[in-house]
Scaffold this active site. Structure first.
Site, PDB file in Angstrom:
ATOM      1  N   TYR A 146       0.840  -1.207   0.000  1.00  0.00           N
ATOM      2  CA  TYR A 146       0.000   0.000   0.000  1.00  0.00           C
ATOM      3  C   TYR A 146       0.870   1.251   0.000  1.00  0.00           C
ATOM      4  CZ  TYR A 146      -3.664   3.238   1.684  1.00  0.00           C
ATOM      5  OH  TYR A 146      -4.548   4.276   1.849  1.00  0.00           O
ATOM      6  N   THR A 176      -9.530   8.167   8.925  1.00  0.00           N
ATOM      7  CA  THR A 176     -10.855   8.752   8.773  1.00  0.00           C
ATOM      8  C   THR A 176     -11.891   7.703   9.151  1.00  0.00           C
ATOM      9  OG1 THR A 176     -10.045  10.159   7.001  1.00  0.00           O
ATOM     10  CG2 THR A 176     -12.422   9.841   7.092  1.00  0.00           C
TER      11      THR A 176
END
Ligand code: UDP
Length: 316
Positions: A146, A176
């Site tokens: 990632y 988030t």
């Protein structure tokens, strides 16, 4: 009326952005291969004449009929569990996927915004993280698929900007949370909230002294929207600068859910779990006049209510 394409628009953040842009009066075309996105996230938009969903994998070149004014490239896995389950998809959506999305923007003469991540800072040695910090990433670690894909993608975006004239922006998104996160995506908010609501043990990895800073999704979307309206091409951190240890976070979720779950300490899910993470948001404040508005308690209350409704409904 502006017409935008959102890759990954059926995902957690993408679907909130899609909703927001429809509200702004934009025509929205969502592209998603539904690997980690879900049709349920955009179900309420499907009947809207200003909304269109195309089941498409952005790692393949894309043809869109008609004009496109803006491409928001959000498609990606985002949870460490997904990096382990889908390592090649994670690498290739950052690399080929970003190239295809950039080519779409160039072909259409559209503006472009890339959703990058605080993971480009890896396990940071500079704290809080400023955009000029280059990071401390293990390229061969489990999270590397990632982190390095996003770092490569940032590099690609800047090269398209410098050498091909693409009109680009880069947002670095910090942790988030909010409604529509997959219940089982393995990240800390879905895990702790689901565990607390079900009365199961809350699984703190390590000793819980590692820190994260949690931004409510509506605040994030506001930051992305404001950045999209600028001509600023360098990365901008968007995240909440209030930092908590993961153990404190577990206790807060147990309190807010009224749960009697015990807190248990487990092995880390991935090696190289960043020990601390907190955005320096000076650039976003100065450039966008942005800072988060929703408190952690309020954002978590909304998130818990959403999770509760889905758990009762047997959803995912
Ligand atoms: N974490 C945890 N228990 C869980 C899931 C996550 O203690 O059930 C920790 C994880 O080790 C990390 C933090 O919570 O330190 C945030 O993890 P997440 O996967 O949400 O995102 P990350 O910031 O690591 O990408």
């Amino acid at each position: 009326m502006a017409r935008v394409v959102i890759t990954g628009g059926a995902g957690f953040i993408g679907s909130h952005l899609a909703e927001r842009l429809v509200q702004e009066g934009w025509q929205v075309v969502v592209l998603d291969n539904l690997l980690t996105g879900r049709r349920e996230n955009i179900q309420h938009l499907l009947d809207n004449p200003d909304f269109e969903f195309l089941h498409h994998d952005i790692r393949q070149p894309v043809r869109i009929e008609g004009e496109v004014d803006y491409v928001f490239h959000l498609a990606s896995t985002a949870s460490p569990v997904d990096f382990v389950n889908h390592p090649f998809e994670t690498l290739t959506v950052g690399s080929y996927g970003t190239e295809c999305a950039l080519n779409l923007a160039l072909e259409k003469g559209a503006k472009f915004l890339f959703s990058s991540t605080s993971e480009v800072y890896g396990d940071p040695l500079v704290h809080p993280q400023i955009e000029d910090y280059w990071g401390n990433v293990n390229p061969i670690g489990v999270r590397g698929v990632y982190d390095e894909a996003k770092r490569y993608a940032e590099s690609l975006v800047m090269a398209y900007h410098r050498y091909k004239g693409a009109d680009t922006r880069i947002v670095r998104i910090f942790n988030t949370y909010g409604e529509r996160m997959r219940l089982n995506d393995g990240r800390v908010v879905p895990n702790f909230v689901s565990q607390a609501l079900k009365g199961e043990p809350i699984t703190v990895y390590g000793d819980g002294s590692q820190t994260r800073s949690f931004c409510y999704v509506a605040d994030l979307v506001e930051g992305i929207y404001r950045l999209s309206q600028t001509d600023y091409h360098l990365p901008v951190n968007i995240g909440n600068p209030i930092e908590h240890t993961i153990l404190e976070f577990a206790q807060l979720i147990r309190d807010l859910t009224g749960s009697r779950s015990e807190i248990v300490f487990c092995e880390f899910f991935t090696p190289d779990d960043p020990k601390q993470r907190c955005p320096d948001i000076t650039r976003a404040q100065e450039l966008l006049g942005w800072e988060p508005k929703v408190s952690l308690e309020e954002g978590l209350r909304r998130t818990i209510a959403d999770f509760q409704a889905r758990l009762v409904g047997g959803g995912v």
